[in-house]
Design an enzyme around this catalytic site. Sequence first.
Site, PDB file in Angstrom:
ATOM      1  CE1 TYR A 209     -25.195  40.263  69.228  1.00  0.00           C
ATOM      2  CE2 TYR A 209     -23.332  41.745  69.567  1.00  0.00           C
ATOM      3  CZ  TYR A 209     -24.704  41.521  69.555  1.00  0.00           C
ATOM      4  OH  TYR A 209     -25.570  42.530  69.886  1.00  0.00           O
TER       5      TYR A 209
ATOM      6  CD  GLU B 249     -24.518  47.115  81.545  1.00  0.00           C
ATOM      7  OE1 GLU B 249     -23.847  46.075  81.658  1.00  0.00           O
ATOM      8  OE2 GLU B 249     -24.040  48.268  81.752  1.00  0.00           O
TER       9      GLU B 249
ATOM     10  CE1 TYR C 186     -22.061  52.383  86.345  1.00  0.00           C
ATOM     11  CE2 TYR C 186     -20.030  53.616  86.045  1.00  0.00           C
ATOM     12  CZ  TYR C 186     -21.265  53.478  86.636  1.00  0.00           C
ATOM     13  OH  TYR C 186     -21.715  54.426  87.538  1.00  0.00           O
TER      14      TYR C 186
ATOM     15  CG  HIS D   6     -20.698  49.664  69.319  1.00  0.00           C
ATOM     16  ND1 HIS D   6     -20.321  48.637  70.139  1.00  0.00           N
ATOM     17  CD2 HIS D   6     -21.833  49.235  68.695  1.00  0.00           C
ATOM     18  CE1 HIS D   6     -21.173  47.630  70.022  1.00  0.00           C
ATOM     19  NE2 HIS D   6     -22.106  47.971  69.136  1.00  0.00           N
TER      20      HIS D   6
ATOM     21  CD  GLN E 103     -23.956  50.444  65.189  1.00  0.00           C
ATOM     22  OE1 GLN E 103     -23.556  51.053  66.184  1.00  0.00           O
ATOM     23  NE2 GLN E 103     -24.081  49.127  65.176  1.00  0.00           N
TER      24      GLN E 103
END
Length: 386
Positions: A277, A256, A266, A164, A97
């Site tokens: 997962y 979210e 949060y 991420h 990513q």
Amino acid sequence: MISRSLFVAGLLAATACSAEPQPADPAAEAQNGAATASTGKPFVETVIADFDQPWAMTFLPDGRMLVTEKQGALLLVAADGKSRVQLATLPVDAEGQGGLMDVVLAPDFTRSKRVYLSWSAAEAGGKGVVLARGVLDDATAGGEKLRQIEVLFRATPFVSGAGHYSGRIAFSPDGRYLFFTNGERQKFDPAQDPKATLGKVLRLTPDGRPAPGNPLAAKGFHPAVWSYGHRNLLGIAFDAAGNLWEQEMGPKGGDELNLVLPGRNYGYPKVSNGDHYDGKPIPDHAPGDGFEAPKVWWTPVISPGGLMIYSGDLFPQWKGDAFIGGLSSKALVRVDLDGTNARKGDQWDMGARIREVEQAPDGSIYVLEDGAQGSQGRMIRLTPAR
């Protein structure tokens, strides 16, 4: 700040070529410049240009665009999309990513010509997201470059893995502060670690230093932390009233949209409206649990990409609403914002993974397809259907 010798060496380094796993839909291909009314959609889609795995875009005051590509290219694109100049190749680590991520103009861009960027970097100790800036030199048509590139901030700590990173950038409405998202790098616990910047929204000065007066510094947190307990934060934007909104990917369920408030937790990975997962459950958000709950959440997931809050006049019915790009959902998602409240609006099938959503100076809406697995990602302009 990186030294000139190290930076030049980084520019020459080869980067990996892997991408996120889901490919763009081949059926979504079309000719550049072709405008078609989409059945069931209140807008016309006009393909402006194609790119190699684009990630983010922003508009210059004259209508030209800056576009980032995963492998490290920063492009200056004509307003009509028909020509482009490569301003720089950044020393990114593009595995998984990773890659060249966000691009945002400085609040004083018309004077300073500064451009802010984020990308994933690798070193002996691991990988992480960095915040950088440069100066756009466009004095010579066709010879434009991004110069004086310097790294301002690095996520803490750098860790193994290639997921991420987050890396989204937003300036406060007064231009005094820069908000920067750091993902938890698929490591879970760093989102709650007060010493790490991972899994956090950060508030920095425009020079990349922790902003004075951040709400958790006195409690022993890293001095840059504004909020924590986040997962993979791929969109951040202020609304017209100065509220800060952020969207993030949940685990297996529970994507979210959050109203970001200073010093709030949060919850991730202690609470989430999704599960791990591997099937291990995570407690849902619940009243009184001490965590800030999302204003809107999605199960099944939409895999939210870029976030934009609309302020134009071309679509007056959507003024003040949030627009989110959907990756696995291959969708453009609209959320009704009402002050500090939100509710789900429309979800339009776009036929391809949508990485970025941006508003043009004329009020039209631009989306960037992800272009995963080496396929071309289109830039598409949306205008009202008549």
